[in-house]
Design an enzyme around this catalytic site. Structure first.
Site, PDB file in Angstrom:
ATOM      1  N   PHE A   1      -3.655  -1.523   1.121  1.00 26.91           N
ATOM      2  CA  PHE A   1      -2.949  -1.832  -0.130  1.00 26.91           C
ATOM      3  C   PHE A   1      -1.528  -2.232   0.230  1.00 26.91           C
ATOM      4  O   PHE A   1      -0.789  -1.474   0.865  1.00 26.91           O
ATOM      5  CB  PHE A   1      -2.920  -0.620  -1.069  1.00 26.91           C
ATOM      6  CG  PHE A   1      -2.393  -0.968  -2.436  1.00 26.91           C
ATOM      7  CD1 PHE A   1      -3.237  -1.402  -3.452  1.00 26.91           C
ATOM      8  CD2 PHE A   1      -1.029  -0.905  -2.711  1.00 26.91           C
ATOM      9  CE1 PHE A   1      -2.746  -1.757  -4.708  1.00 26.91           C
ATOM     10  CE2 PHE A   1      -0.530  -1.256  -3.962  1.00 26.91           C
ATOM     11  CZ  PHE A   1      -1.388  -1.684  -4.966  1.00 26.91           C
TER      12      PHE A   1
ATOM     13  N   ASP B   1       3.546  -1.772   7.426  1.00 26.00           N
ATOM     14  CA  ASP B   1       3.838  -1.407   6.040  1.00 26.00           C
ATOM     15  C   ASP B   1       4.015   0.110   5.958  1.00 26.00           C
ATOM     16  O   ASP B   1       3.041   0.863   5.896  1.00 26.00           O
ATOM     17  CB  ASP B   1       2.691  -1.890   5.139  1.00 26.00           C
ATOM     18  CG  ASP B   1       2.943  -1.560   3.668  1.00 26.00           C
ATOM     19  OD1 ASP B   1       3.801  -0.701   3.385  1.00 26.00           O
ATOM     20  OD2 ASP B   1       2.255  -2.141   2.811  1.00 26.00           O
TER      21      ASP B   1
ATOM     22  N   LYS C   1       9.140   3.091  -1.724  1.00 24.43           N
ATOM     23  CA  LYS C   1       8.769   4.424  -2.239  1.00 24.43           C
ATOM     24  C   LYS C   1       9.812   5.503  -1.933  1.00 24.43           C
ATOM     25  O   LYS C   1      10.776   5.657  -2.667  1.00 24.43           O
ATOM     26  CB  LYS C   1       7.381   4.801  -1.713  1.00 24.43           C
ATOM     27  CG  LYS C   1       6.258   4.014  -2.416  1.00 24.43           C
ATOM     28  CD  LYS C   1       4.922   4.652  -2.181  1.00 24.43           C
ATOM     29  CE  LYS C   1       3.748   3.852  -2.698  1.00 24.43           C
ATOM     30  NZ  LYS C   1       3.592   3.912  -4.144  1.00 24.43           N
TER      31      LYS C   1
HETATM   32  N1  PLP Z   1       2.346  -0.962   0.392  1.00 23.60           N
HETATM   33  C1  PLP Z   1       1.856   0.275   0.353  1.00 23.60           C
HETATM   34  C2  PLP Z   1       1.370   0.919   1.632  1.00 23.60           C
HETATM   35  C3  PLP Z   1       1.771   0.969  -0.852  1.00 23.60           C
HETATM   36  O1  PLP Z   1       1.254   2.215  -0.877  1.00 23.60           O
HETATM   37  C4  PLP Z   1       2.231   0.347  -2.035  1.00 23.60           C
HETATM   38  C5  PLP Z   1       2.133   1.044  -3.343  1.00 23.60           C
HETATM   39  O2  PLP Z   1       1.395   1.967  -3.514  1.00 23.60           O
HETATM   40  C6  PLP Z   1       2.759  -0.945  -1.956  1.00 23.60           C
HETATM   41  C7  PLP Z   1       2.804  -1.574  -0.736  1.00 23.60           C
HETATM   42  C8  PLP Z   1       3.277  -1.638  -3.197  1.00 23.60           C
HETATM   43  O3  PLP Z   1       4.463  -1.060  -3.590  1.00 23.60           O
HETATM   44  P1  PLP Z   1       4.999  -1.271  -5.105  1.00 23.60           P
HETATM   45  O4  PLP Z   1       4.077  -0.526  -5.999  1.00 23.60           O
HETATM   46  O5  PLP Z   1       6.398  -0.712  -5.065  1.00 23.60           O
HETATM   47  O6  PLP Z   1       4.991  -2.727  -5.363  1.00 23.60           O
END
Ligand code: PLP
Length: 440
Positions: free
Chosen positions: A167, A259, A288
């Site tokens: 994700f 990520d 986050k």
């Molecule tokens: N990357 C990871 C690993 C995530 O867990 C998330 C959100 O859960 C995102 C990207 C996307 O972040 P946002 O919800 O701030 O757009």
């Protein structure tokens, strides 16, 4: 139902303390909460995914109070965001100070000290000794999106590779890299072309299948990976997978983009989760936990990689001064005490989940690194993932005053604020076990 004391937070004023949790005073949801849910349902986007009707009034540390005065122990931290706990006094003070001085001016057009300070800090704490450059955005998906664009721009290549279960966000570019749940993509295609996916944990698939059947390695701009797969189920890869990705990228001049949006900022006991695997990514994405709930995210690239010219990327709010101030306060707390708390409590969290799993046959595959742990919920007779049972357990935990969130196919994640005490963690897990026993 017993309550535990809310341990005094360093620097917290006693007048602000919410008191202990769990403390359930009404049927759930209470009357005020039920009324608000009814109003929300009439006006909010139906795309939201609420597992239970918790309507929050205020929160402090690991305690969340609903609008009816019930108190919950938070083992989810707003999806691994409130690293320093809710409304940590030092973060609140930093936000108050900054918002009285400068709320907005636009970092794409002007300079301001707090943004420069944050970029310097992020460069210093991100793995790798060489100089780095930082782009600040507002959310995780924007950081992914920007890194995707930068990887194409820098390498002059078009393909990107992600992993099954991953994700990375929900805007068109990051959604194309996301491969977590089919419904997240349903109806939104066509997505960005030239994005391929491999099984998480399998470098050989990239070499032997993708590079033979789908693209030449020298057409690949970047490989995006999560050092611990978050939404996909809190899956911890073997070090050999992460190290194998680094080797593959070095071999073919592909950018390795880590990520760290969910796993970073001290959650695993190290500042960034990739540090556990001894690799240095070309680009790190952070969000986050970075600012304890204020919206900000970062793309941190090894210096030569971020070579795009003025105007290639920008954002009205990216690097907002108030969010930058919250991020600096958060990083200071994580570095000075919270990372160590995550490292110390992580093995105890895992041991407790292992104990629960040995007693409750519907709770399987306990796993975790620091304060990022998960289990799967299965049908005890068949061992198959059981989404209905998971939902009952989440509901049961809520009814017992504990906030949990799902992940993966039938997983439950444990990602409490990093300020959690051992006592709070134990109480939360006892309530989780009671919920599992009642459901399964
Ligand atoms: N990357 C990871 C690993 C995530 O867990 C998330 C959100 O859960 C995102 C990207 C996307 O972040 P946002 O919800 O701030 O757009």
């Amino acid at each position: 139902m017993t309550t535990i004391a809310n341990p005094p937070m360093k620097g917290a004023s006693p007048a602000e303390a919410l008191g202990g949790a769990p403390l359930i005073r009404t049927a759930l949801p209470g009357p005020i909460g039920a009324g608000l849910v009814a109003r929300d349902v009439r006006v909010s986007s139906p795309s939201n995914t609420r597992d239970y009707p918790l309507v929050v009034k205020r929160a402090l540390g690991c305690v969340v109070e609903d609008v009816d005065g019930n108190r919950f122990l938070d083992l989810a931290a707003g999806i691994a965001v409130c690293a320093t706990g809710h409304c940590h006094p030092k973060v609140v003070a930093a936000i108050q100070r900054q918002s009285a001085e400068l709320i907005h001016i636009c970092g794409s057009d002007f300079y301001y000290p707090v943004m420069i300070e944050l970029m310097e800090k992020l460069s210093a704490i991100t793995p790798g000794d060489k100089p780095k450059r930082v782009l600040l955005t507002n959310s995780g998906t924007e950081a992914t999106e920007a890194a995707f664009k930068l990887s194409r721009f820098h390498t002059k290549r078009k393909w990107a590779i992600g992993f099954h279960g991953s994700f990375h966000g929900r805007t068109m570019g990051s959604l194309s890299l996301t491969c977590s749940k089919a419904r997240q993509k349903q109806g939104f295609g066509p997505l960005v072309p030239m994005v391929a996916h491999a099984p998480y944990g399998d470098v050989d698939f990239i070499r032997n299948v993708l590079f033979k059947q789908q693209m030449q390695p020298d057409e690949v701009a970047a490989i995006f990976f999560e050092p611990i797969q978050g939404e996909g189920g809190y899956l911890i890869p073997d070090a050999s997978f992460v190290q194998g990705l680094r080797k593959l990228c070095d071999e073919y001049g592909i950018l390795l983009i880590c990520d760290e949006i969910q796993a970073g900022m001290g959650r695993t006991g190290r500042m960034f989760a990739c540090e556990h695997f001894g690799i240095v990514p070309d680009i790190v994405l952070s969000a986050k936990g970075l600012a304890s709930g204020m919206p900000i995210a970062a793309v941190i690239a090894q210096e030569p990689i971020m070579n795009w010219p003025p105007g290639a990327q920008g954002s009205t709010y990216g690097g907002n001064p108030v969010s930058c101030a919250a991020a600096l306060a958060t990083i200071e707390l994580v570095e000075s005490e919270l990372r160590a708390n995550a490292a110390a409590l992580g093995p105890r969290l895992l041991a407790q989940l292992q104990g629960i799993s040995s007693r409750r046959s519907c709770v399987v595959r306990p796993r975790g690194l620091g304060l990022m742990a998960g289990v799967d919920i299965v049908q005890p007779k068949t061992g198959k993932p059981d989404v209905g049972l998971r939902s009952q357990i989440l509901q049961g935990a809520y009814q017992r005053g504990v906030i949990l969130l799902p992940c993966g196919e039938s997983g439950i994640r444990f990602c409490p604020p990093l300020v959690i005490s051992e006592r709070e963690m134990q109480t939360g897990l006892e309530r989780f076990e009671e919920a599992a026993a009642a459901a399964g």
